[in-house]
Design an enzyme around this catalytic site. Structure first.
Site, PDB file in Angstrom:
ATOM      1  N   ASP A  13       1.292  -2.433  -8.393  1.00 52.86           N
ATOM      2  CA  ASP A  13       0.548  -2.731  -9.631  1.00 52.86           C
ATOM      3  C   ASP A  13       0.947  -4.061 -10.265  1.00 52.86           C
ATOM      4  OD1 ASP A  13      -0.512  -0.113  -9.355  1.00 52.86           O
ATOM      5  OD2 ASP A  13       1.247   0.684 -10.358  1.00 52.86           O
ATOM      6  N   LYS A  16      -1.599  -7.991  -7.683  1.00 53.52           N
ATOM      7  CA  LYS A  16      -1.811  -8.690  -6.401  1.00 53.52           C
ATOM      8  C   LYS A  16      -3.289  -8.974  -6.155  1.00 53.52           C
ATOM      9  CE  LYS A  16       0.158  -5.296  -4.221  1.00 53.52           C
ATOM     10  NZ  LYS A  16       0.658  -4.519  -5.372  1.00 53.52           N
ATOM     11  N   GLY A  40      -4.678   0.461  -5.577  1.00 60.18           N
ATOM     12  CA  GLY A  40      -5.773   0.223  -6.521  1.00 60.18           C
ATOM     13  C   GLY A  40      -5.686  -1.212  -6.980  1.00 60.18           C
ATOM     14  N   HIS A  41      -6.575  -2.050  -6.488  1.00 58.03           N
ATOM     15  CA  HIS A  41      -6.536  -3.465  -6.848  1.00 58.03           C
ATOM     16  C   HIS A  41      -7.704  -3.776  -7.778  1.00 58.03           C
ATOM     17  CE1 HIS A  41      -4.025  -4.422  -3.001  1.00 58.03           C
ATOM     18  NE2 HIS A  41      -3.356  -3.781  -3.928  1.00 58.03           N
ATOM     19  N   GLN A 225       0.743  -1.714  -2.658  1.00 59.37           N
ATOM     20  CA  GLN A 225       1.993  -1.173  -3.220  1.00 59.37           C
ATOM     21  C   GLN A 225       2.994  -2.319  -3.460  1.00 59.37           C
ATOM     22  OE1 GLN A 225       0.712   0.778  -0.246  1.00 59.37           O
ATOM     23  NE2 GLN A 225      -0.510   1.653  -1.843  1.00 59.37           N
TER      24      GLN A 225
HETATM   25  P1  IMP Z   1       1.775   7.905  -1.850  1.00 57.57           P
HETATM   26  O1  IMP Z   1       1.670   6.488  -1.399  1.00 57.57           O
HETATM   27  O2  IMP Z   1       0.465   8.439  -2.380  1.00 57.57           O
HETATM   28  O3  IMP Z   1       2.401   8.795  -0.826  1.00 57.57           O
HETATM   29  O4  IMP Z   1       2.767   7.942  -3.111  1.00 57.57           O
HETATM   30  C1  IMP Z   1       4.163   7.668  -2.991  1.00 57.57           C
HETATM   31  C2  IMP Z   1       4.682   6.901  -4.205  1.00 57.57           C
HETATM   32  O5  IMP Z   1       4.119   5.591  -4.195  1.00 57.57           O
HETATM   33  C3  IMP Z   1       4.312   7.508  -5.554  1.00 57.57           C
HETATM   34  O6  IMP Z   1       5.356   7.254  -6.474  1.00 57.57           O
HETATM   35  C4  IMP Z   1       3.078   6.716  -5.975  1.00 57.57           C
HETATM   36  O7  IMP Z   1       2.909   6.692  -7.373  1.00 57.57           O
HETATM   37  C5  IMP Z   1       3.460   5.345  -5.438  1.00 57.57           C
HETATM   38  N1  IMP Z   1       2.289   4.508  -5.140  1.00 57.57           N
HETATM   39  C6  IMP Z   1       1.488   4.582  -4.060  1.00 57.57           C
HETATM   40  N2  IMP Z   1       0.548   3.630  -4.108  1.00 57.57           N
HETATM   41  C7  IMP Z   1       0.763   2.930  -5.230  1.00 57.57           C
HETATM   42  C8  IMP Z   1       0.133   1.783  -5.813  1.00 57.57           C
HETATM   43  O8  IMP Z   1      -0.836   1.206  -5.287  1.00 57.57           O
HETATM   44  N3  IMP Z   1       0.678   1.342  -6.985  1.00 57.57           N
HETATM   45  C9  IMP Z   1       1.755   1.933  -7.564  1.00 57.57           C
HETATM   46  N4  IMP Z   1       2.373   2.991  -7.055  1.00 57.57           N
HETATM   47  C10 IMP Z   1       1.892   3.486  -5.893  1.00 57.57           C
END
Ligand code: IMP
Length: 429
Positions: A13, A16, A40-41, A225
């Site tokens: 977040d 990017k 989520g971009h 991420q």
């Molecule tokens: P997962 O990727 O859905 O398995 O989530 C694993 C961890 O990564 C959790 O803490 C999510 O909140 C975090 N996470 C996954 N994708 C994002 C992102 O795009 N932005 C921020 N946190 C993320």
């Protein structure tokens, strides 16, 4: 060199998407190399706000080709929905503009169901996943029984593979989690329909990227991420299941390091985190609410994918220096500087203390941050609205001082500063 890497230097977040969108003006290709629709971009173009989850942010630049690399996990239903939404907004989503790696893995409704069941069973120890099936899809990949995108080119094999996969997962859902089984026939039929639509997009993207790079095209590898969510280098186990760090680019796209030019780390001017896990510079109460915003603006600190309020705090330079090290960052893009306007005093975390000792580096990486207490350097804030600044000299002295301290304490230059969500609200340093 024509391959520029753009990674998140924090817990995701960082903004990017909007930086990629800007750099894409000068690029021919933008490629995602990891993750899936957990990302989520958000990109704002004029009055239009785009929320992208799977497609690279370069899709909003009309001349750019978007690549979904082999390191990704792709939910075909979500990808088609995202493409349809963009099409409604007039964006060209034809196969000439989007290329999907044959070796990317597919996310099915069974992966989503497993993700949710696993999280529910973790109870207090939950990771706080996005519930998009990311972990289970990567688990299948590593266990060598995943469904690869190339199956979409072979309807008969696809049907058998999807049916078998759903039957396997149903055994786990029913016997371990006491959850209802999924309808294997219905899901196989859904995937057959997805295959018809996605077939023309599937290709060997490693070969395509190689040909582009060899011909001198500028390619941007767009991270999803952030470094602190990396499966190896992040705050394990509170991480995602892929490699969002710079190292993930090479495996996730099938290109070699010889092409790399810039390695740009995107960091917010403060720190945020979604989901569970330690956060040494976390702020609470009014301070946190001030950084988070009310949610009235789409760029306030609420998850693009899940809508969850993000945990907010002060910029952590111990973690930023760590991100600089593991990614080999050559420069930083500092985002959301405008959010700090109006704060009387700003804090930068310059070190940690634990058991009476001071640490400027993490002795064993960031997996367990719980023993550490942040040591802050306080800096004067500024009251002026900086959202109209286009040159460093347009910023108040206190804001320039904040940027200079950040550079001095990390040893890496800040090459861009964003002061608002619009494409033009950027300072090139
Ligand atoms: P997962 O990727 O859905 O398995 O989530 C694993 C961890 O990564 C959790 O803490 C999510 O909140 C975090 N996470 C996954 N994708 C994002 C992102 O795009 N932005 C921020 N946190 C993320």
């Amino acid at each position: 060199m024509p391959l520029d890497i753009l990674v998140g230097a924090q817990w995701g977040d960082e903004g990017k998407g909007r930086i990629t969108d800007l750099l894409a003006e000068e690029a021919q290709v933008v490629a995602r190399y990891s993750g899936g629709d957990n990302a989520g971009h958000t990109v704002t173009v004029g009055a239009q706000l785009y929320k992208l989850h799977l497609l690279p942010s370069g899709i909003l630049q009309p001349r750019v080709v978007s690549v979904l690399g082999n390191g990704m996990v792709i939910n075909p239903a979500r990808l088609l929905a995202e493409m349809e939404q963009l099409k409604q907004s007039g964006v060209d989503v034809s196969p000439a503009r989007i290329k999907i790696s044959h070796a990317a893995h597919l996310i099915t409704p069974a992966h989503v169901a497993l993700d949710k069941a696993e999280e529910a069973a973790r109870a207090e120890g939950k990771i706080g996943t996005t519930g998009r099936g990311i972990g289970p899809a990567y688990t299948d990949k590593i266990a060598r029984h995943g469904l690869r995108a190339e199956l979409l080119l072979n309807p008969e094999q696809l049907g058998d593979a999807v049916q078998e996969h759903i039957r396997q997962v149903n055994r786990v859902l029913q016997n371990i989690y006491a959850a209802p089984p999924l309808d294997a026939n219905a899901i196989a039929a859904e995937f057959a329909a997805h295959a018809q639509r996605l077939m023309p997009y599937i290709t060997d993207t490693s070969l395509y990227l190689h040909q582009q790079l060899a011909a001198g095209a500028r390619v941007i590898a767009e991270g999803a991420q952030g470094t602190l969510l990396d499966i190896d280098h992040g705050t394990y186990p509170f991480v995602t299941s892929s490699s969002p760090s710079a190292g993930g680019v090479f495996n996730g796209l099938g290109v070699g390091p010889k092409w790399v030019g810039r390695i740009l780390g995107v960091t917010k001017a403060f720190q945020t985190r979604v989901g569970e896990g330690p956060f040494p510079t976390e702020a609470f109460g009014a301070e946190a609410e001030r950084l988070r915003g009310t949610g009235a603006n789409p760029w306030d600190e609420f998850g693009t994918t899940t809508g969850r309020p993000r945990r907010c705090g002060w910029l952590d330079l111990v973690l930023l220096r760590y991100a600089i090290r593991v990614n080999g960052l050559t420069e930083l893009a500092l985002t959301k500087l405008d959010v700090l306007s109006g704060l009387h005093t700003l804090r930068l975390c310059v070190a940690y203390t634990a058991n009476g000792e001071t640490h400027t580096e993490l002795p064993l990486g960031p997996a367990d941050l719980s023993p550490f207490t942040a040591v802050y350097e306080e800096l004067p804030g500024w009251s002026e609205d900086v959202s109209g600044a286009r040159e460093l000299s347009d910023l108040p002295e206190a804001a320039r001082h904040y940027i200079r301290r950040l550079e001095a304490l990390t040893g890496v230059p800040v090459s861009m500063v964003s002061v608002g969500p619009e494409r033009g609200q950027i300072i090139f340093v």
